[in-house]
Design a protein around this motif. Structure first.
Motif, short mmCIF file in Angstrom:
data_model
loop_
_atom_site.label_atom_id
_atom_site.label_comp_id
_atom_site.label_asym_id
_atom_site.label_seq_id
_atom_site.Cartn_x
_atom_site.Cartn_y
_atom_site.Cartn_z
N MET A 22 0.68 -1.14 0.02
CA MET A 22 -0.07 -0.01 -0.08
C MET A 22 0.88 1.42 -0.01
O MET A 22 0.50 2.44 -0.44
N LEU A 23 2.03 0.99 0.45
CA LEU A 23 3.07 2.23 0.60
C LEU A 23 3.17 2.71 -0.88
O LEU A 23 3.22 4.16 -1.03
N ILE A 24 3.60 2.02 -1.88
CA ILE A 24 3.82 2.42 -3.18
C ILE A 24 2.63 3.18 -3.69
O ILE A 24 2.64 4.17 -4.58
N GLN A 25 1.24 2.67 -3.53
CA GLN A 25 0.12 3.21 -4.17
C GLN A 25 -0.10 4.54 -3.51
O GLN A 25 -0.67 5.37 -3.95
N ALA A 26 0.06 4.42 -2.02
CA ALA A 26 0.06 6.11 -1.42
C ALA A 26 0.82 6.86 -1.91
O ALA A 26 0.44 8.23 -1.87
N ILE A 27 2.44 6.53 -2.19
CA ILE A 27 3.14 7.52 -2.65
C ILE A 27 2.74 8.05 -4.03
O ILE A 27 2.86 9.17 -4.43
N LEU A 28 2.16 7.08 -4.97
CA LEU A 28 1.83 7.45 -6.30
C LEU A 28 0.69 8.49 -6.18
O LEU A 28 0.55 9.39 -6.86
N ILE A 56 -4.69 8.15 2.96
CA ILE A 56 -4.53 7.07 2.16
C ILE A 56 -3.65 5.84 2.78
O ILE A 56 -3.88 4.63 2.97
N TYR A 57 -2.40 6.33 3.23
CA TYR A 57 -1.52 5.18 3.67
C TYR A 57 -1.79 5.04 5.13
O TYR A 57 -2.09 3.62 5.48
N PHE A 58 -2.30 5.45 6.07
CA PHE A 58 -2.66 5.46 7.36
C PHE A 58 -4.06 4.90 7.50
O PHE A 58 -4.47 4.39 8.66
N GLY A 59 -5.02 5.53 6.67
CA GLY A 59 -6.37 4.90 6.81
C GLY A 59 -6.78 4.24 5.77
O GLY A 59 -8.08 3.57 5.94
#
Length: 271
Positions: free
Chosen positions: A1-7, A156-159
């Motif tokens: 999910m980290l990569i998606q949140a960064i994008l 997005i990342y934490f929720g």
């Protein structure tokens, strides 16, 4: 999910710059929804959610200190919520609007804090320091990028993991209420846009569109095609009238000149 949140954060940063500096309209929810859908692997839901949110923000444009609910963060958070929670895109509208309103206040605060930069630029201009002015100008988009990246990345990342759990725990009447509110908001957005554009000569076309959609049950695409056809017909008729009017004026001027020449000739013959 980290990569998606960064994008998603990167896209929000780029769209945040475009909202105030680029103005290529890639910041609009209809575009953001499609991009977020591609990032999260659900293009169809992203496009539907983006289109729904686009109707909400159709008539909202930031003008100096008058900042409407932020279209970038609203589109990003709303679309991501709809995809991650596997809910109806209408419900996403009820989530997107509070985020957009909150960011609206933060944007106003950001602009207020950044306003002393104008005095700094005046001082640089008095010294003919063009490089310093350029550096300060580039700082604006950079600040907007970082601001929008952080605001989009954190929820997005934490929720993301908790989004579906929270939605499933909500009572059915709350979800139904959010769905109803989401269905009403596009109508409110169109009403705001119509208030700006409304002119009495357009009233018959508004009535025709209403009858076609409400009583004849025509799909939106069919109504849009009819509207484009009427607009094209009006354009060509107006163009032809302008051209004929110009020819008529030229003919009138020619006749007037001929009449003056005849009067001068008669006067000369009389003498």
């Amino acid at each position: 999910m980290l990569i998606q949140a960064i994008l998603i954060g990167l896209w929000a940063g780029i769209a945040g710059i475009d909202l105030y500096n680029g103005l290529t309209h890639i910041h609009r929810p209809i575009v953001t929804g499609a991009v977020i859908g591609l990032i999260l692997g659900d293009f169809q839901t992203g496009l539907i959610a983006g289109g729904t949110l686009e109707l909400v923000w159709a008539g909202m444009v930031p003008l100096a200190g008058a900042q409407p609910p932020n279209v970038v963060i609203g589109g990003v958070i709303g679309t991501a919520f709809a995809i991650l929670s596997h809910q109806d895109p209408k419900i996403a509208v009820g989530i997107a609007v509070p985020f957009a309103v909150a960011v609206q206040g933060l944007i106003t605060l950001l602009f207020t804090v950044y306003s002393p930069i104008m005095h700094k630029m005046d001082a640089l201009a008095s010294r003919s320091d063009t490089r310093g002015i350029d550096r300060l100008n580039y700082m604006g988009p950079l600040v907007l990028f970082v601001f929008n990246f952080i605001i989009a990345f954190l929820p997005i990342y934490f929720g993301a993991e908790q989004a579906q759990t929270i939605v499933q725990a909500l009572p059915e009447w709350i979800l139904n209420g959010l769905s109803v509110a989401g269905g009403i908001m596009p109508a409110v957005g169109f009403a705001m846009l119509l208030k700006i554009m409304w002119k009495m000569p357009y009233a018959p076309f508004f009535a025709i569109g209403f009858v076609a959609a409400a009583y004849l049950k025509m799909p939106v695409l069919a109504v849009a095609i009819v509207g484009v056809s009427i607009a094209a017909y009006d354009f060509f008729v107006s163009k032809n009238n302008d051209r004929d009017g110009g020819n008529g004026d030229a003919l009138l001027a020619t006749n007037k000149n001929s009449q003056v020449e005849e009067e001068e000739e008669d006067y000369s013959n009389g003498i």
